[in-house]
Design a protein around this motif. Structure first.
Motif, short mmCIF file in Angstrom:
data_model
loop_
_atom_site.label_atom_id
_atom_site.label_comp_id
_atom_site.label_asym_id
_atom_site.label_seq_id
_atom_site.Cartn_x
_atom_site.Cartn_y
_atom_site.Cartn_z
N GLY B 72 0.80 -1.21 0.00
CA GLY B 72 0.00 0.00 0.00
C GLY B 72 0.84 1.27 0.00
N HIS B 73 2.14 1.10 -0.08
CA HIS B 73 2.97 2.29 -0.24
C HIS B 73 4.21 1.90 -1.01
CE1 HIS B 73 5.75 0.72 2.67
NE2 HIS B 73 6.49 1.80 2.61
N GLY B 74 4.65 2.79 -1.85
CA GLY B 74 5.77 2.41 -2.68
C GLY B 74 6.81 3.50 -2.80
N SER B 75 7.92 3.11 -3.32
CA SER B 75 8.99 4.06 -3.57
C SER B 75 8.58 4.97 -4.72
CB SER B 75 10.25 3.28 -3.95
OG SER B 75 9.98 2.50 -5.10
N PRO B 76 9.26 6.09 -4.86
CA PRO B 76 8.99 6.99 -5.99
C PRO B 76 9.12 6.27 -7.33
CG PRO B 76 10.43 8.06 -4.41
CD PRO B 76 10.26 6.66 -3.94
N MET B 81 6.61 3.87 -12.14
CA MET B 81 6.26 2.70 -12.94
C MET B 81 4.76 2.60 -13.15
SD MET B 81 7.82 -0.74 -13.41
CE MET B 81 9.14 0.02 -12.49
N LEU B 82 4.00 2.78 -12.10
CA LEU B 82 2.55 2.72 -12.22
C LEU B 82 2.05 3.76 -13.22
CD1 LEU B 82 1.44 2.27 -8.48
CD2 LEU B 82 1.47 0.55 -10.27
N GLU B 83 2.54 4.97 -13.06
CA GLU B 83 2.12 6.05 -13.95
C GLU B 83 2.55 5.75 -15.38
OE1 GLU B 83 0.22 8.39 -13.22
OE2 GLU B 83 0.39 8.86 -11.07
#
Lengths: 134, 134
Positions: B72-76, B81-83
């Motif tokens: 539920g939380h990720g690195s920048p 990557m998601l974006e």
DNA sequence: CTTGACCTTGACGTCAACGTCAGGTCTTAG
DNA sequence: CTAAGACCTGACGTTGACGTCAAGGTCAAG
């Protein structure tokens, strides 16, 4: 026009053009020495082929659609194929949209983690998994 | 739940599930005899993975996105990557739409062939026998 | 106890659209 | 004439998500 110029102008490799010819998608004249010669329209045609490939249409299917496109009239089966591909593409768009929505949801969760929206916080079955147990 | 039931309920093969595990996408417990055991949530997770595959996301990329999704939380970088995948999918949708429009155009032409809308009738470079090139 | 369905690992096969290399020919600028 | 670069055929390599076969262990039912 020789193969290199067609390749440059269409934005593909010469290997791709020979592959298209091998698959029956693209015709070419030959000079007396055996080199391929293309008409201007080849560039447009290659771009069309590329567009179909980008849409996931396999070469065999394109091959079956092209006579219908070239002559401007096709058998009922050819029409069925065009319609079939159309609906396949529509379905693919729906799948992509769904995946994007999922991604948006996940991005939202990742930005604002809350137990009610994040299964991982309620049921951490996947919390830390081994990097590469080998 | 054993592997067969997960496969049935998620609509994939057992081979696929073992492949996902091999790629680090799906974890499993083991019984004392070595058989895989899955939690209920595995079905949902497999369907999510399938959705990403359908969207053309490669397994390596999914692997990098999952920690972000799970915790539920990720690195920048994970966010990037998601974006990035989101915009890739958006572009893919645009490509598919363009291809579908082309197909619609071709279907229209094939239904009502006219010289003004059909290049093949003006410049029959791909007709059975080619007239002299200009 | 045995049958048969289900499970295991391991390893090779598949398919599509090319990439890439090898070894030779063609064309053209200087 | 010659060297560079574009072209030819033929053939093997690549990549991803599995399919498929081989050779066995495991488990509930009869």
């Amino acid at each position: 026009m020789r193969i290199g110029e067609v390749a440059d102008r269409a934005g593909v490799s010469t290997r791709a053009l020979r592959y298209y010819e091998e698959q029956g998608l693209l015709a070419s004249e030959r000079t007396s020495s055996g080199q391929r010669t293309y008409a201007e329209a080849a560039v447009e045609r290659v771009q069309l082929i590329q567009q179909f490939f980008a849409a996931g249409v396999p070469s065999r299917t394109i091959l079956q659609m092209l006579p219908c496109i070239d002559t401007g009239h096709g058998s009922p089966e050819a029409f069925a194929m065009l319609e079939s591909e159309r609906s396949r593409i529509t379905a693919a768009i729906a799948d992509l949209s769904a995946a994007r929505d999922q991604l948006d949801r996940l991005i939202g969760i990742a930005r604002h983690p809350t137990p009610e929206h994040c299964p991982a916080l309620r049921d951490p079955a996947w919390a830390p998994y081994a990097p590469a147990a080998h």
